[in-house]
Write a protein that holds these residues in place. Sequence first.
Motif, PDB file in Angstrom:
ATOM      1  N   TRP A   1       0.856  -1.189   0.000  1.00 29.79           N
ATOM      2  CA  TRP A   1       0.000   0.000   0.000  1.00 29.79           C
ATOM      3  C   TRP A   1       0.887   1.232   0.000  1.00 29.79           C
ATOM      4  O   TRP A   1       1.852   1.305   0.759  1.00 29.79           O
ATOM      5  CB  TRP A   1      -0.912  -0.004   1.227  1.00 29.79           C
ATOM      6  N   VAL A   2       0.579   2.200  -0.878  1.00 29.16           N
ATOM      7  CA  VAL A   2       1.343   3.454  -0.946  1.00 29.16           C
ATOM      8  C   VAL A   2       0.419   4.608  -0.571  1.00 29.16           C
ATOM      9  O   VAL A   2      -0.787   4.562  -0.823  1.00 29.16           O
ATOM     10  CB  VAL A   2       1.957   3.686  -2.342  1.00 29.16           C
ATOM     11  N   SER A   3       0.991   5.620   0.023  1.00 28.73           N
ATOM     12  CA  SER A   3       0.176   6.776   0.412  1.00 28.73           C
ATOM     13  C   SER A   3      -0.338   7.483  -0.838  1.00 28.73           C
ATOM     14  O   SER A   3       0.362   7.570  -1.853  1.00 28.73           O
ATOM     15  CB  SER A   3       0.980   7.744   1.271  1.00 28.73           C
ATOM     16  N   ALA A   4      -1.547   7.986  -0.754  1.00 31.46           N
ATOM     17  CA  ALA A   4      -2.126   8.727  -1.879  1.00 31.46           C
ATOM     18  C   ALA A   4      -1.263   9.928  -2.232  1.00 31.46           C
ATOM     19  O   ALA A   4      -1.128  10.279  -3.408  1.00 31.46           O
ATOM     20  CB  ALA A   4      -3.549   9.157  -1.544  1.00 31.46           C
ATOM     21  N   ALA A   5      -0.652  10.544  -1.237  1.00 34.88           N
ATOM     22  CA  ALA A   5       0.193  11.714  -1.476  1.00 34.88           C
ATOM     23  C   ALA A   5       1.406  11.378  -2.333  1.00 34.88           C
ATOM     24  O   ALA A   5       1.944  12.253  -3.010  1.00 34.88           O
ATOM     25  CB  ALA A   5       0.644  12.314  -0.144  1.00 34.88           C
TER      26      ALA A   5
ATOM     27  N   MET B   1      -5.308   8.175   3.276  1.00 32.32           N
ATOM     28  CA  MET B   1      -5.722   7.377   2.116  1.00 32.32           C
ATOM     29  C   MET B   1      -4.505   6.681   1.494  1.00 32.32           C
ATOM     30  O   MET B   1      -3.438   7.270   1.385  1.00 32.32           O
ATOM     31  CB  MET B   1      -6.399   8.265   1.079  1.00 32.32           C
ATOM     32  N   GLU B   2      -4.707   5.405   1.083  1.00 24.12           N
ATOM     33  CA  GLU B   2      -3.653   4.623   0.445  1.00 24.12           C
ATOM     34  C   GLU B   2      -4.200   3.878  -0.765  1.00 24.12           C
ATOM     35  O   GLU B   2      -5.400   3.618  -0.834  1.00 24.12           O
ATOM     36  CB  GLU B   2      -3.095   3.581   1.422  1.00 24.12           C
ATOM     37  N   PHE B   3      -3.284   3.519  -1.682  1.00 21.06           N
ATOM     38  CA  PHE B   3      -3.637   2.752  -2.874  1.00 21.06           C
ATOM     39  C   PHE B   3      -2.718   1.533  -2.984  1.00 21.06           C
ATOM     40  O   PHE B   3      -1.573   1.571  -2.527  1.00 21.06           O
ATOM     41  CB  PHE B   3      -3.487   3.602  -4.137  1.00 21.06           C
ATOM     42  N   ALA B   4      -3.225   0.463  -3.599  1.00 24.15           N
ATOM     43  CA  ALA B   4      -2.417  -0.741  -3.854  1.00 24.15           C
ATOM     44  C   ALA B   4      -2.811  -1.343  -5.191  1.00 24.15           C
ATOM     45  O   ALA B   4      -3.966  -1.267  -5.607  1.00 24.15           O
ATOM     46  CB  ALA B   4      -2.623  -1.769  -2.741  1.00 24.15           C
ATOM     47  N   LYS B   5      -1.831  -1.961  -5.834  1.00 26.98           N
ATOM     48  CA  LYS B   5      -2.069  -2.736  -7.051  1.00 26.98           C
ATOM     49  C   LYS B   5      -2.219  -4.192  -6.623  1.00 26.98           C
ATOM     50  O   LYS B   5      -1.278  -4.783  -6.087  1.00 26.98           O
ATOM     51  CB  LYS B   5      -0.886  -2.595  -8.010  1.00 26.98           C
ATOM     52  N   ILE B   6      -3.408  -4.763  -6.842  1.00 24.51           N
ATOM     53  CA  ILE B   6      -3.676  -6.142  -6.432  1.00 24.51           C
ATOM     54  C   ILE B   6      -4.335  -6.879  -7.599  1.00 24.51           C
ATOM     55  O   ILE B   6      -5.420  -6.487  -8.044  1.00 24.51           O
ATOM     56  CB  ILE B   6      -4.591  -6.197  -5.190  1.00 24.51           C
ATOM     57  N   ASP B   7      -3.680  -7.908  -8.088  1.00 25.43           N
ATOM     58  CA  ASP B   7      -4.220  -8.748  -9.168  1.00 25.43           C
ATOM     59  C   ASP B   7      -4.695  -7.938 -10.372  1.00 25.43           C
ATOM     60  O   ASP B   7      -5.759  -8.194 -10.924  1.00 25.43           O
ATOM     61  CB  ASP B   7      -5.357  -9.636  -8.652  1.00 25.43           C
TER      62      ASP B   7
END
Length: 151
Positions: A28-32, A44-50
């Motif tokens: 998970w990476v920070s949205a910032a 807020m965080e984002f991740a690349k999953i499948d």
Amino acid sequence: SPVLSTDQLLAAIGKLQAQINNIAPPTWVSAASIGSLMNAFLGMEFAKIDGNLWVRGRYQSAASISTNTILFVLADAGYRIEAPASPSSDLTIGSVQVNTSFTGPQYMDVVAAVNPDRYYFRLRARGTFSAVSAPNYAVIQPTPIGKLLTP
């Protein structure tokens, strides 16, 4: 290694367990770090999953947030999601639920504009978001928001 039809039962189970143990959790990476966001959404965080882009996190705000306020704008091309071609205006392509323990659910719309001259996606408040003062916070459960263009 892969399980083979010639493997004995315990050997096959051992191989399957090893495969499960080697599955790495998502990063998970920070949205910032991949875009710009409203200060209330620093959690807020984002991740690349499948092959899909997921969002999760929280927000706090001493004041309510107005309808149509832009909460996040993507800047990193490595996190672009598929969206249909659209004119230069926003096209809503999904939504994300935000929950608090004292109000009904609130929603962020996932909006995009894709045409020969531009690409963007961003998150926008669908309605007025309630004030959520510290120490309370609203929660964004892990939610897939779209298929990545480059997984």
